[in-house]
Scaffold this active site. Structure first.
Site, PDB file in Angstrom:
ATOM      1  N   PRO A  99       0.837  -1.207   0.000  1.00 34.65           N
ATOM      2  CA  PRO A  99       0.000   0.000   0.000  1.00 34.65           C
ATOM      3  C   PRO A  99       0.870   1.255   0.000  1.00 34.65           C
ATOM      4  O   PRO A  99       1.836   1.326   0.766  1.00 34.65           O
ATOM      5  CB  PRO A  99      -0.809  -0.107   1.292  1.00 34.65           C
ATOM      6  CG  PRO A  99      -0.163  -1.163   2.112  1.00 34.65           C
ATOM      7  CD  PRO A  99       0.634  -2.030   1.201  1.00 34.65           C
ATOM      8  N   ALA A 102       1.905   4.555   3.248  1.00 31.94           N
ATOM      9  CA  ALA A 102       1.458   3.903   4.471  1.00 31.94           C
ATOM     10  C   ALA A 102       2.618   3.627   5.417  1.00 31.94           C
ATOM     11  O   ALA A 102       2.452   2.946   6.413  1.00 31.94           O
ATOM     12  CB  ALA A 102       0.750   2.592   4.126  1.00 31.94           C
ATOM     13  N   GLY A 103       3.810   4.140   5.087  1.00 26.27           N
ATOM     14  CA  GLY A 103       4.974   3.859   5.920  1.00 26.27           C
ATOM     15  C   GLY A 103       5.509   2.464   5.708  1.00 26.27           C
ATOM     16  O   GLY A 103       6.301   1.972   6.498  1.00 26.27           O
ATOM     17  N   GLY A 105       7.192   1.538   3.036  1.00 24.37           N
ATOM     18  CA  GLY A 105       8.350   1.546   2.144  1.00 24.37           C
ATOM     19  C   GLY A 105       8.024   1.237   0.706  1.00 24.37           C
ATOM     20  O   GLY A 105       8.853   0.687  -0.020  1.00 24.37           O
ATOM     21  N   SER A 106       6.806   1.598   0.273  1.00 27.67           N
ATOM     22  CA  SER A 106       6.439   1.249  -1.104  1.00 27.67           C
ATOM     23  C   SER A 106       7.297   1.998  -2.118  1.00 27.67           C
ATOM     24  O   SER A 106       7.757   1.409  -3.096  1.00 27.67           O
ATOM     25  CB  SER A 106       4.945   1.465  -1.328  1.00 27.67           C
ATOM     26  OG  SER A 106       4.695   2.631  -2.024  1.00 27.67           O
ATOM     27  N   SER A 107       7.583   3.278  -1.885  1.00 31.35           N
ATOM     28  CA  SER A 107       8.399   4.021  -2.861  1.00 31.35           C
ATOM     29  C   SER A 107       9.803   3.436  -2.936  1.00 31.35           C
ATOM     30  O   SER A 107      10.373   3.304  -4.020  1.00 31.35           O
ATOM     31  CB  SER A 107       8.440   5.510  -2.527  1.00 31.35           C
ATOM     32  OG  SER A 107       9.048   5.716  -1.274  1.00 31.35           O
ATOM     33  N   ALA A 109      10.713   0.292  -2.252  1.00 26.06           N
ATOM     34  CA  ALA A 109      10.671  -1.025  -2.897  1.00 26.06           C
ATOM     35  C   ALA A 109      10.556  -0.868  -4.414  1.00 26.06           C
ATOM     36  O   ALA A 109      11.203  -1.603  -5.177  1.00 26.06           O
ATOM     37  CB  ALA A 109       9.499  -1.844  -2.358  1.00 26.06           C
ATOM     38  N   ASP A 150      14.655   2.368   4.481  1.00 19.78           N
ATOM     39  CA  ASP A 150      13.671   1.701   3.616  1.00 19.78           C
ATOM     40  C   ASP A 150      14.335   0.991   2.435  1.00 19.78           C
ATOM     41  O   ASP A 150      14.070  -0.186   2.178  1.00 19.78           O
ATOM     42  CB  ASP A 150      12.655   2.709   3.055  1.00 19.78           C
ATOM     43  CG  ASP A 150      11.674   3.205   4.091  1.00 19.78           C
ATOM     44  OD1 ASP A 150      11.982   3.112   5.295  1.00 19.78           O
ATOM     45  OD2 ASP A 150      10.607   3.706   3.696  1.00 19.78           O
TER      46      ASP A 150
HETATM   47  O1  PMV Z   1       6.613   6.315   8.312  1.00 15.24           O
HETATM   48  P1  PMV Z   1       7.842   6.003   7.544  1.00 15.24           P
HETATM   49  O2  PMV Z   1       8.040   4.567   7.210  1.00 15.24           O
HETATM   50  O3  PMV Z   1       8.085   6.963   6.422  1.00 15.24           O
HETATM   51  O4  PMV Z   1       9.067   6.126   8.562  1.00 15.24           O
HETATM   52  C1  PMV Z   1       9.552   7.303   9.070  1.00 15.24           C
HETATM   53  C2  PMV Z   1      10.659   6.901   9.987  1.00 15.24           C
HETATM   54  C3  PMV Z   1      11.321   8.061  10.684  1.00 15.24           C
HETATM   55  O5  PMV Z   1      12.289   7.505  11.561  1.00 15.24           O
HETATM   56  C4  PMV Z   1      10.325   8.851  11.488  1.00 15.24           C
HETATM   57  C5  PMV Z   1      12.022   8.978   9.689  1.00 15.24           C
HETATM   58  C6  PMV Z   1      13.204   8.359   8.966  1.00 15.24           C
HETATM   59  O6  PMV Z   1      13.581   8.927   7.912  1.00 15.24           O
HETATM   60  O7  PMV Z   1      13.777   7.371   9.434  1.00 15.24           O
END
Ligand code: PMV
Length: 322
Positions: A99, A102-103, A105-107, A109, A150
């Site tokens: 997804p 959503a955090g 790591g899609s971009s 990957a 990521d």
């Molecule tokens: O929500 P995400 O997966 O984009 O993670 C951000 C993680 C942080 O530690 C808050 C920022 C970073 O660049 O590591």
């Protein structure tokens, strides 16, 4: 003309987000949802990008500037063309199970899979570490100055202990007894804004927050030990402590707390927010046989719940005709 297909997994941060920005270690794992990219060398002058998920297409000039949601893919493709010494352009088609926004790591990957697919189409198989470095340049276009975790975990797979400016070390672990459960709060998050807020809090109360940062660092070091020994109960307990530290720096919300407590009550070994917070996803760790029950409890309040194994395989070239 060469053609190749490569894939790379998404990720979730199990420990250390936010604190990683200020130099503390973090642990991320690859999850079993993958982005697939097909690259076909065209001999033309353009990088053509199509995203099946977004239903978008765009063309960019090799080495030129650009913008829009597909531009980072073109940057990743351009890096791979240069690295592999390929003259001419490429057509790239992205198809991802991860997804977006959503955090997970899609971009990263997509960038990792793009670099590997384009280079492989030109007959060059790059080391995962090098794929990660080249994909990072595309990540800079998307995120400004990301920590690099990521693209690293997507390229290497498995679990990675990461320290900004120092690099990554793979953690050896057998994750087969556990599953990762991810649930969406439904509230969009803004990583840059959350990172700024946390750093501002740290600057306002350095002698207080310094302890929280050091606690986070110690927690991650200890988690790495338990992870490599397969001690998942201890890992879950430390995830809960990590969540407390993230609440302390102000990135939890009512919706996040609800999901975290539901997951724990349904039998998760541990649950915490993952990534930037302020919304986005929570991650729970559960024994494989309890993951369904945890997911069911989360589905009552979350529109998007995923159960996935930890993915041992990072970037992989799936097909190649050259
Ligand atoms: O929500 P995400 O997966 O984009 O993670 C951000 C993680 C942080 O530690 C808050 C920022 C970073 O660049 O590591």
């Amino acid at each position: 003309m060469g053609r190749a297909v490569a894939s790379a997994p998404g990720k979730t941060i199990l420990f250390g987000e936010h604190f990683v920005v200020a130099g503390e270690p973090a642990i991320a794992v690859a999850v079993g949802l993958r982005a697939r990219v097909e690259a076909v060398l065209t001999g033309g002058r353009e990088i053509e990008v199509e995203s099946r998920n977004l239903g978008l297409r765009a063309s960019f000039t090799v080495g030129g500037d650009g913008g829009g949601p597909l531009y980072p893919v073109a940057v990743a493709a351009a890096e791979a063309l240069r690295e592999a010494g390929i003259e001419g352009g490429v057509r790239v088609v992205v198809d991802s199970e991860i997804p977006p926004a959503a955090g997970m790591g899609s971009s990263a990957a997509v960038a990792v899979a793009t670099v590997a697919a384009v280079a492989a189409a030109g007959g060059v198989e790059l080391e995962p570490g090098r794929v990660s470095e080249l994909a990072y340049r595309a990540e800079e276009v998307v995120h400004g100055k990301p920590s690099g975790i990521d693209n690293t975990v997507s390229a290497l797979g498995g679990a990675v202990l990461y320290r900004k400016g120092v690099g990554a070390r793979s953690l050896e672990a057998d994750f087969s007894p556990v599953s990762i459960v991810l649930a969406d709060t439904g509230r969009p998050r803004n990583t840059g804004e959350m990172v700024r807020r946390v750093l501002e809090l740290r600057d306002a109360f350095p002698e207080v927050l310094g302890h929280v940062y050091r606690a986070a660092g110690a927690l991650v070091e200890r988690a790495a030990v338990h992870l490599e020994r397969g001690e998942f109960e201890a890992l879950g307990r430390l995830m809960n402590v990590n969540h407390g530290l993230l609440s302390a720096v102000g990135v939890s919300t009512v919706e996040i707390e609800e999901l975290v407590y539901r997951a724990r009550e349904a039998g998760a070994l541990g649950a915490k927010l993952t990534g930037a917070g302020g919304g986005g996803f929570i991650v729970a760790l559960a024994w494989r046989e309890s993951a369904g029950k945890v997911a069911e409890a989360l589905r009552e309040v979350s529109g998007r719940v995923y159960v996935a194994p930890v993915e041992a395989v990072g970037v992989r070239v799936e097909e190649r005709d050259i």
